[in-house]
Design a protein around this motif. Structure first.
Motif, PDB file in Angstrom:
ATOM      1  N   TYR A  78      35.021  49.444  26.096  1.00 33.16           N
ATOM      2  CA  TYR A  78      36.107  49.632  26.920  1.00 33.16           C
ATOM      3  C   TYR A  78      35.806  49.049  28.238  1.00 33.16           C
ATOM      4  CZ  TYR A  78      33.875  54.182  27.932  1.00 33.16           C
ATOM      5  OH  TYR A  78      33.077  55.102  28.270  1.00 33.16           O
ATOM      6  N   THR A  79      36.484  49.032  29.268  1.00 31.04           N
ATOM      7  CA  THR A  79      36.393  48.490  30.649  1.00 31.04           C
ATOM      8  C   THR A  79      36.324  49.773  31.426  1.00 31.04           C
ATOM      9  OG1 THR A  79      37.421  46.611  30.217  1.00 31.04           O
ATOM     10  CG2 THR A  79      37.159  47.303  32.434  1.00 31.04           C
ATOM     11  N   VAL A  80      35.287  49.844  32.491  1.00 29.94           N
ATOM     12  CA  VAL A  80      35.446  51.244  33.306  1.00 29.94           C
ATOM     13  C   VAL A  80      36.261  50.677  34.568  1.00 29.94           C
ATOM     14  CG1 VAL A  80      33.831  52.677  34.632  1.00 29.94           C
ATOM     15  CG2 VAL A  80      33.091  51.700  32.587  1.00 29.94           C
ATOM     16  N   LYS A  81      37.238  51.111  34.593  1.00 30.77           N
ATOM     17  CA  LYS A  81      38.302  50.655  35.656  1.00 30.77           C
ATOM     18  C   LYS A  81      37.770  50.818  37.100  1.00 30.77           C
ATOM     19  CE  LYS A  81      42.270  50.852  32.842  1.00 30.77           C
ATOM     20  NZ  LYS A  81      43.798  51.476  32.879  1.00 30.77           N
ATOM     21  N   GLY A  82      37.897  49.733  37.869  1.00 37.28           N
ATOM     22  CA  GLY A  82      37.429  49.996  39.298  1.00 37.28           C
ATOM     23  C   GLY A  82      36.053  49.209  39.599  1.00 37.28           C
ATOM     24  N   LEU A  83      35.173  48.942  38.408  1.00 34.43           N
ATOM     25  CA  LEU A  83      33.883  48.343  38.595  1.00 34.43           C
ATOM     26  C   LEU A  83      34.184  46.867  38.119  1.00 34.43           C
ATOM     27  CD1 LEU A  83      31.283  50.901  36.843  1.00 34.43           C
ATOM     28  CD2 LEU A  83      32.009  50.562  39.273  1.00 34.43           C
ATOM     29  N   CYS A  84      35.213  46.539  37.593  1.00 34.04           N
ATOM     30  CA  CYS A  84      35.348  45.115  37.061  1.00 34.04           C
ATOM     31  C   CYS A  84      35.650  44.238  38.524  1.00 34.04           C
ATOM     32  CB  CYS A  84      36.573  45.070  36.193  1.00 34.04           C
ATOM     33  SG  CYS A  84      36.959  43.187  35.737  1.00 34.04           S
ATOM     34  N   ARG A  85      34.925  43.103  38.756  1.00 35.55           N
ATOM     35  CA  ARG A  85      35.070  42.358  39.802  1.00 35.55           C
ATOM     36  C   ARG A  85      35.845  40.998  39.381  1.00 35.55           C
ATOM     37  NH1 ARG A  85      31.113  43.566  43.618  1.00 35.55           N
ATOM     38  NH2 ARG A  85      32.065  41.914  45.125  1.00 35.55           N
TER      39      ARG A  85
END
Length: 659
Positions: free
Chosen positions: A12-19
């Motif tokens: 899954y994606t750690v929201k807020g870290l994705c650039r």
């Protein structure tokens, strides 16, 4: 074992870290990533759990389910706890010279038994050998890599029947351990693979090597002062080769073909897909495929040590050679025979996740919307994460991508937005200047009217009596010259007062239809043109009839034309051009004179501001022009250059008026 779903995803994606760099999109072999609200979200049902996105994400925005807490709970109970170690541990814990130290560390952590998955690989290798040597089986695809199995089930469901009906080494060792140590034993798998966490329910929990390292660190367990212990039985042999390329064949102790088929190996996200595609297309007839999703298990996403593939292979080889040199072959063969009747069969069910193929029209519509019309527009730069512009357009149609992901398109759109913003700012600035000028002119108009009325009567008396005195005096009189100056200056003051009154009274227009061509030609007769000045006139209007107050507009146009002539004392060219602009028309009056200094451009419409000599200008002409244009609901702008280094000298007045 954890149950994974959309609400409890494995990867899954750690929201807020994705650039939103699209690296994960580029590396995902099945494009199971969708950009949602500025975040690269993983589509759980499409994901094959290969973990490529976890490996390549430099921001740590892609991660996988952590089993540490559940394993800690297992270690805290009284049941027998067995750690099953994948053979690639030698590449992960390469700084530990003796594998017995690693076993000792695992037991200090709380495991009662530590066994090798490679014994399961020994059993599975024999099962594959039987399949490869079966004349009736022409082609088979190895099923020991769970990510490969997921890929075929979801994206090549027609090939599910070719998957080898054999369990993976991990599942095989789980069956052995349950039989050897009892069904009540709790099994924990540890290896380099994320997909193993969801492969089956054979284990109570699954760890990656990275997670095991964290547990060692949390419990402050190091390689120092740890008792050296041997792996618990069953002992393994050549199955330890499994995590490297050709590992299956080495485990079988074969390097050439079997029966009618040759074994072709492929590893890595690009090569395994190419092999499967060629297999499906019939190019690889009567071939067996040994496939690994990663570049060998030693490069799996659960490895904490990245890179150095050759060093990792060397560590595996050194470990296996050392192991085989000290192998009790009789005991190994006995244990293989003891568990040879364990059921290693397995079945697979297709789980088709393919999306409908977009039509050519749908793809072209997306491409055109991004300005990709000709072949030369298809840059295929890959910045969006897709190999080609058409593949990217297909993803947009499928709802997996957004048009903003195209970097060249986004840059072009940004430039366009910047240009529009610049234009808006300029228009706003012009509007503010116009409003400021209008307010100034309104105030000056009121003031001018008051001053003009107050001065008119005294000036009339001065003019009258100075004229009488001048008529009565002889031209030879000593004061005749003084009286003449008084008379001239009084007349000049009267002209200024009349200008003030005109300036104050211009508050409405009387619009009538006028032929603008005839109007401009008539304006040329309102001033004296020196012989050294050329006139040029051009009209681009199809319909030359416009609505203006001809009297006031004539005053405005001739004022500008006279100023242009005054600006060219050494000769030049005066040009008047009329252009069409939709519902408006434009009058451009250009001279090749000396130009207006930059510091004076903002002042030219200010009442009483003039650069002419005292007796030649009142500073009311251009303010009057400005007022007349504004009363016509028009605009007036000025462009001028008085520096030869910047180009040709001259000034252009641009008047925009409604037709």
């Amino acid at each position: 074992m954890s149950n994974f779903s959309k609400y409890n995803p494995l990867v899954y994606t750690v929201k807020g870290l994705c650039r939103v760099c699209y690296t994960c999109v580029r590396e995902c072999p099945v494009k199971a990533i969708k950009i949602i609200n500025g975040q690269a979200e993983i589509i759980d049902e499409r994901c094959i759990a290969c973990g490529n996105c976890v490996i390549v994400c430099s921001q740590g925005a892609k991660t996988y389910y952590s089993s540490i807490e559940k394993v800690e709970n297992i270690l805290s109970n009284n049941r027998q706890k067995i750690l099953c170690v994948a053979p690639s541990f030698a590449a992960e814990f390469s700084v530990i010279d003796d594998y017995k130290i690693f076993v000792g560390m695992a037991k200090v952590l709380g495991f009662d038994l530590v066994t090798e998955v490679s014994f399961g690989a020994d059993l599975v290798a024999q099962a594959y050998k039987n399949v490869f040597e079966n004349e009736k089986i022409k082609s088979v695809i190895t099923s020991d890599c769970p990510a490969i199995v997921n890929y075929i089930k979801q994206y090549h469901p027609e090939l599910v029947e070719f998957l080898a009906p054999i369990v993976s080494p991990a599942i095989a060792i789980a069956k052995v351990l349950k039989e050897k140590y009892g069904e009540d034993s709790q099994l924990v798998f540890v290896g380099p693979c994320v997909a193993k966490k969801a492969e089956s329910n054979s284990f109570d929990e699954n760890l990656t090597f990275s997670e095991l390292r964290i547990m060692f660190e949390n419990h402050k367990i190091g390689s120092e002062n740890v008792e050296k212990l041997e792996f618990d039985k069953p002992i393994s042999g050549q199955g330890a080769f499994f995590p490297v390329n050709h590992g299956l064949l080495k485990s079988i102790d074969k390097t050439e073909g079997f029966g009618n088929g040759e074994v072709i190996t492929a590893e890595g996200k690009t090569k395994f897909r190419e092999a499967i595609q060629e297999f499906e297309n019939g190019v690889l007839k009567n071939q067996h495929l040994e496939l690994l999703c990663c570049d060998g298990c030693i490069e799996g996403p659960g490895m904490s040590v990245k890179g150095g593939k050759l060093v990792k292979r060397m560590k595996i080889s050194e470990y296996v050679k050392s192991k085989l040199n000290n192998l009790d072959e009789k005991e190994w063969e006995r244990e293989k025979k003891e568990y040879s009747d364990i059921d290693l069969s397995r079945t697979f069910t297709a789980n088709d996740q393919r999306l409908p193929e977009p039509s050519i029209e749908e793809i072209e519509t997306v491409l055109v919307s991004m300005g990709k019309i000709q072949d030369k527009d298809m840059l295929n730069c890959g910045a969006c994460g897709y190999e080609t512009c058409k593949a990217y357009a297909s993803a947009v149609v499928e709802g997996l991508a957004e048009t903003e992901m195209c970097l060249p398109y986004a840059i072009e759109k940004l430039h366009k937005s910047n240009e529009e913003l610049h234009l808006s700012n300029k228009q706003l600035s012009d509007t503010k200047s116009a409003l400021k000028q209008s307010e100034k002119l309104a105030s000056m108009g009121q003031l001018s009217a008051g001053i003009a009325h107050e001065l008119n009567n005294p000036l009339g008396i001065i003019t009258l009596y100075s004229s009488i005195l001048k008529d009565e005096l002889s031209a030879k009189s000593e004061i005749f010259g003084d009286i003449e100056i008084i008379n001239e200056q009084a007349a000049r003051c009267k002209t200024i007062v009349e200008g003030l009154l005109n300036f104050a009274r211009k508050n409405k227009v009387n619009l009538k239809e006028v032929n603008i061509v005839d109007f401009i030609k008539k304006s040329f007769k309102s001033f004296v043109k020196p012989d050294n000045i050329d006139l040029e006139f051009n009209c681009e209007l199809d319909n030359t009839i416009v609505s203006i107050d001809s009297e006031q507009m004539m005053q405005a146009i001739t004022n500008i034309e006279k100023n242009a002539v005054d600006a060219m004392p050494n000769g030049g060219k005066l040009s008047v051009n009329i252009k069409d602009k939709g519902d408006d028309f434009i009058i451009e009056i250009t001279d090749t004179g000396e130009g207006i200094a930059k510091e004076n451009l903002e002042k030219i419409f200010t009442p009483f501001f003039t650069t002419k000599s005292m007796n030649k200008g009142t500073g009311l002409g251009l303010p009057l022009v400005y007022g007349i244009i504004k009363m016509h609901k028009g605009k007036i702008n000025v462009k001028s250059n008085n520096d030869l280094k910047q180009g040709s000298l001259g000034t252009t007045f641009i008047i925009t008026l409604p037709k």
